[in-house]
Structures are given as C-alpha cells and as structure tokens.
Design a protein around this motif. Structure first.
Motif, mmCIF file in Angstrom:
data_model
loop_
_atom_site.group_PDB
_atom_site.id
_atom_site.type_symbol
_atom_site.label_atom_id
_atom_site.label_comp_id
_atom_site.label_asym_id
_atom_site.label_seq_id
_atom_site.Cartn_x
_atom_site.Cartn_y
_atom_site.Cartn_z
ATOM 1 N N ASP A 178 0.854 -1.176 0.000
ATOM 2 C CA ASP A 178 0.000 0.000 0.000
ATOM 3 C C ASP A 178 0.897 1.235 0.000
ATOM 4 O O ASP A 178 1.820 1.336 0.811
ATOM 5 N N VAL A 179 0.612 2.175 -0.890
ATOM 6 C CA VAL A 179 1.555 3.281 -1.090
ATOM 7 C C VAL A 179 0.843 4.623 -1.139
ATOM 8 O O VAL A 179 -0.326 4.722 -1.527
ATOM 9 N N ARG A 180 1.587 5.653 -0.733
ATOM 10 C CA ARG A 180 1.143 7.031 -0.901
ATOM 11 C C ARG A 180 2.191 7.796 -1.696
ATOM 12 O O ARG A 180 3.354 7.414 -1.728
ATOM 13 N N GLN A 181 1.757 8.890 -2.304
ATOM 14 C CA GLN A 181 2.646 9.732 -3.090
ATOM 15 C C GLN A 181 3.099 10.931 -2.253
ATOM 16 O O GLN A 181 2.359 11.432 -1.399
ATOM 17 N N ALA A 182 4.321 11.392 -2.499
ATOM 18 C CA ALA A 182 4.886 12.475 -1.698
ATOM 19 C C ALA A 182 5.560 13.522 -2.574
ATOM 20 O O ALA A 182 5.978 13.250 -3.703
ATOM 21 N N VAL A 183 5.689 14.728 -2.029
ATOM 22 C CA VAL A 183 6.300 15.869 -2.722
ATOM 23 C C VAL A 183 7.670 16.153 -2.101
ATOM 24 O O VAL A 183 7.811 16.209 -0.875
ATOM 25 N N ILE A 192 9.349 17.692 -7.056
ATOM 26 C CA ILE A 192 9.012 16.472 -7.791
ATOM 27 C C ILE A 192 8.137 15.589 -6.904
ATOM 28 O O ILE A 192 8.124 15.739 -5.674
ATOM 29 N N VAL A 193 7.410 14.687 -7.551
ATOM 30 C CA VAL A 193 6.525 13.772 -6.831
ATOM 31 C C VAL A 193 6.986 12.344 -7.082
ATOM 32 O O VAL A 193 7.236 11.954 -8.227
ATOM 33 N N THR A 194 7.123 11.573 -5.997
ATOM 34 C CA THR A 194 7.454 10.151 -6.074
ATOM 35 C C THR A 194 6.624 9.427 -5.025
ATOM 36 O O THR A 194 5.931 10.056 -4.218
ATOM 37 N N ASP A 195 6.717 8.085 -5.005
ATOM 38 C CA ASP A 195 6.095 7.364 -3.910
ATOM 39 C C ASP A 195 6.860 7.680 -2.619
ATOM 40 O O ASP A 195 8.030 8.103 -2.646
ATOM 41 N N LEU A 196 6.197 7.507 -1.482
ATOM 42 C CA LEU A 196 6.765 7.940 -0.206
ATOM 43 C C LEU A 196 8.085 7.254 0.164
ATOM 44 O O LEU A 196 9.026 7.935 0.579
ATOM 45 N N GLN A 229 2.856 14.344 2.094
ATOM 46 C CA GLN A 229 2.283 13.258 1.305
ATOM 47 C C GLN A 229 0.825 13.559 1.000
ATOM 48 O O GLN A 229 0.159 14.297 1.723
ATOM 49 N N PHE A 230 0.339 12.982 -0.102
ATOM 50 C CA PHE A 230 -1.055 13.161 -0.486
ATOM 51 C C PHE A 230 -1.944 12.137 0.226
ATOM 52 O O PHE A 230 -1.515 11.026 0.529
ATOM 53 N N GLU A 231 -3.184 12.514 0.441
ATOM 54 C CA GLU A 231 -4.162 11.556 0.926
ATOM 55 C C GLU A 231 -4.501 10.595 -0.206
ATOM 56 O O GLU A 231 -4.441 10.959 -1.388
ATOM 57 N N ASN A 232 -4.869 9.356 0.136
ATOM 58 C CA ASN A 232 -5.352 8.439 -0.886
ATOM 59 C C ASN A 232 -6.652 8.966 -1.466
ATOM 60 O O ASN A 232 -7.486 9.531 -0.749
ATOM 61 N N ASP A 273 12.184 3.208 7.093
ATOM 62 C CA ASP A 273 12.349 4.660 7.160
ATOM 63 C C ASP A 273 11.135 5.409 6.616
ATOM 64 O O ASP A 273 11.004 6.617 6.830
ATOM 65 N N ALA A 274 10.276 4.689 5.896
ATOM 66 C CA ALA A 274 9.113 5.341 5.292
ATOM 67 C C ALA A 274 8.015 5.522 6.335
ATOM 68 O O ALA A 274 7.001 4.842 6.339
ATOM 69 N N VAL A 275 8.258 6.449 7.240
ATOM 70 C CA VAL A 275 7.322 6.713 8.324
ATOM 71 C C VAL A 275 6.434 7.889 7.947
ATOM 72 O O VAL A 275 6.414 8.337 6.817
ATOM 73 N N ASP A 276 5.711 8.396 8.942
ATOM 74 C CA ASP A 276 4.747 9.458 8.663
ATOM 75 C C ASP A 276 5.414 10.709 8.099
ATOM 76 O O ASP A 276 6.526 11.072 8.473
ATOM 77 N N ALA A 277 4.692 11.368 7.208
ATOM 78 C CA ALA A 277 5.077 12.669 6.681
ATOM 79 C C ALA A 277 3.817 13.529 6.713
ATOM 80 O O ALA A 277 2.712 12.993 6.702
ATOM 81 N N PRO A 278 3.955 14.848 6.773
ATOM 82 C CA PRO A 278 2.759 15.711 6.793
ATOM 83 C C PRO A 278 1.833 15.412 5.628
ATOM 84 O O PRO A 278 2.288 15.132 4.516
ATOM 85 N N VAL A 279 0.534 15.465 5.886
ATOM 86 C CA VAL A 279 -0.452 15.198 4.841
ATOM 87 C C VAL A 279 -0.886 16.522 4.208
ATOM 88 O O VAL A 279 -1.283 17.465 4.922
ATOM 89 N N LEU A 280 -0.804 16.571 2.887
ATOM 90 C CA LEU A 280 -1.219 17.766 2.141
ATOM 91 C C LEU A 280 -2.696 17.649 1.789
ATOM 92 O O LEU A 280 -3.092 16.726 1.089
ATOM 93 N N LYS A 281 -3.491 18.582 2.249
ATOM 94 C CA LYS A 281 -4.936 18.544 1.993
ATOM 95 C C LYS A 281 -5.372 19.771 1.225
ATOM 96 O O LYS A 281 -4.656 20.761 1.162
#
Length: 294
Positions: free
Chosen positions: A145-150, A215-219, A238-241, A286-294
């Motif tokens: 399960d993946v999220r995208q990040a900036v 740039i945007v990549t997976d988290l 990171q973006f919300e799903n 290492d792929a822990v929480d990052a701020p969520v962009l809403k």
C-alpha cells in the motif's frame, strides 16, 4: 511445461490485445485507484515448481533498469536485497522456485503494462493497480500500500507548502506513466504543465538544477532520495489516498495469464503469514509518517 495451452491462450490474447492497442496505445495509463482484486484467468495448475512459465523449470521476473532503492539494492535485482527484490524471491519460493531458478529480465516501466505479449512471467516495478491498466495486463493482488509524496529543496517556496493549494502555482515534475504524475495532473491541477521525465534520475537532476520547484514520487522513494541522494532536499508532505481504496502496487502478468491466480495466491499467502510485513519492516522502515497535504 504445459506449452500447448499457453500457445493457444496467446493466440487468443494476441487478437484481443491487437484490438486494445489502438484505443490504449503505449501512452501512460491513468490511475483509477481501482480495488486490488486480481485479474486474469484462474485456469491451469499451481503445482509448486511446475507452472506454465516462459521457460520450463524457471521463473522469469522483470523490472526496470536502473533498479532504484529502496526497492532494490545496488541496482542488482538478483541479489535479493531491497523491498521488491525480497518480495520477488518470496513469491518465487511460494510458487516452488528457489533462487537459482529465477531469471531476471530488464523491461522499461511503461512497457511492462502496455498492450502486447510479455516475455516475462511477472514484472515487479512499483506498478500501481488500476482498471485502465487491467485492460491490457493482469495484476496480482496488491503487495504494498503506497502514498505519493512531494520533494523540494530546503529553504525554497515549494518547501513551505502545507496544502495542495500551495502547490498549484509551482513547476512540478514526475516520471512518465506513474501515479506520481497522475497526482500532479488530477489532484494538484497546477497552473503550469508538469515536467515529465522518462526516468526518476532525470526528475531528480531537474530538482537539483532548479528546473522544477518540486518532484513527486512514492513515499519510500522520497525518504531515500532526501536521506541519501539529495540531502539538501526535504519531504514537503504526502497526499491523501483518493477514494475509498488505497493505491497498491501489484505484480504485472500477461493478459489472461494462467499464472495470475497462482501468483495472486502466493502474494495473499505472504500477506497472510506476515512475510510481506517483515520484508516491509526490513527494507522500508524509514518510510514513516510525513505531513499530509490537503
């Protein structure tokens, strides 16, 4: 083994894919954030080590080149190191193939899920499952399960963004054919066209050289880039799903492959017995929480 059924299946699949080619083409496919249920035929046997593979007694697995961390280690998919390399070998073992029976093949990201007969048994390369892509290929159930990040350089205007609205006026970039690019186009909807790159390496260079603001990549990739490759960059958020179903990576198989149900069964077994969670903890911790962009 079981070559005759495979040849017959390919003859039928070839006609179907030919019709799809005009409509779908080789262009990047949009992500619909589809459910991660498997697609494809349930025909054939899943007897361990006796599948109807490309080469009898061997399991051919494909991925892109270069093979990026943390998904692979040292650009060597065959070494078993990195999240996706470890998952690939775990699936192979579940199917009855030891490491010596696995053959690796280089296939570009976009080509893996484009219409047309495949030369691999399955591809593992951070390919997100979507209904659109299922028109041309089969997917296993999701293995991650993946999220995208900036990502932006520290101290820049882009690094100060705290919402999706803050990103709209920026020059953003991502690799072609990826969910990352879809999030730019469909979620951010920037006022400036996104910069599109054939490889993530090109996107990273553009960020370092100031050709894009972010740039945007997976988290997990974002964490690796900022920790080891561009240390003066940071994860903006990171973006919300989108929608009710999380984005998931799935193994890619030939359309109508007799192996789809077997590979899906292997992935489900590895999820059920905790193997996928252990591999994720080892390679993506290492792929822990990052701020969520809403």
């Amino acid at each position: 083994m079981h070559l005759a059924p495979r040849v017959l299946r390919r003859a039928v699949a070839g006609a179907t894919v030919a019709l799809l080619a005009t409509a779908v083409g080789c262009a990047p496919q949009p992500e619909d954030k589809a459910a991660a249920s498997p697609s494809g035929s349930s025909a054939g046997t899943c007897a361990k080590g006796e599948l109807a593979t490309e080469t009898s007694g061997k399991l051919t697995i494909a991925t892109d080149e270069p093979a990026y961390e943390p998904w692979f280690k040292d650009d060597k998919p065959a070494n078993g190191k990195g999240f996706e390399s470890a998952v690939a070998y775990a699936v192979a073992e579940q199917l009855g193939y030891d490491k010596s029976a696995v053959v690796w093949q280089s296939v570009p990201f976009n080509k893996a899920y484009a219409p047309g007969e495949k030369t691999f048994d399955f591809d593992i390369n951070q390919v997100s499952i979507s209904d659109e892509r299922k028109k041309a290929v089969d997917f296993s159930s999701g293995y991650y399960d993946v999220r995208q990040a900036v990502i932006a350089l520290k101290g820049t205007k882009a690094a100060e963004a705290t919402s999706v609205a803050d990103l709209k006026g920026l020059k953003l970039g991502a690799q072609v054919g990826t969910t990352s690019l879809d999030y730019i186009d469909d979620v951010v909807k920037p006022t400036r066209d996104a910069a599109v790159y054939a490889k993530n390496d090109q996107a990273k260079s553009a960020l370092k050289n100031g050709q894009v603001d972010a740039i945007v990549t997976d988290l997990p990739t974002a964490f690796y880039i900022t920790a080891a490759e561009i240390t003066d960059a940071e994860i903006v958020g990171q973006f919300e799903n989108q929608g009710g179903t999380p984005e998931q990576f799935g193994l890619v198989l030939d359309k109508g492959s007799a192996l789809t149900s077997c590979v899906t069964g292997a992935v489900d077994a590895l999820r059920g017995n905790g193997t996928l969670a252990k591999i994720e903890q080892q390679w993506l911790s290492d792929a822990v929480d990052a701020p969520v962009l809403k």
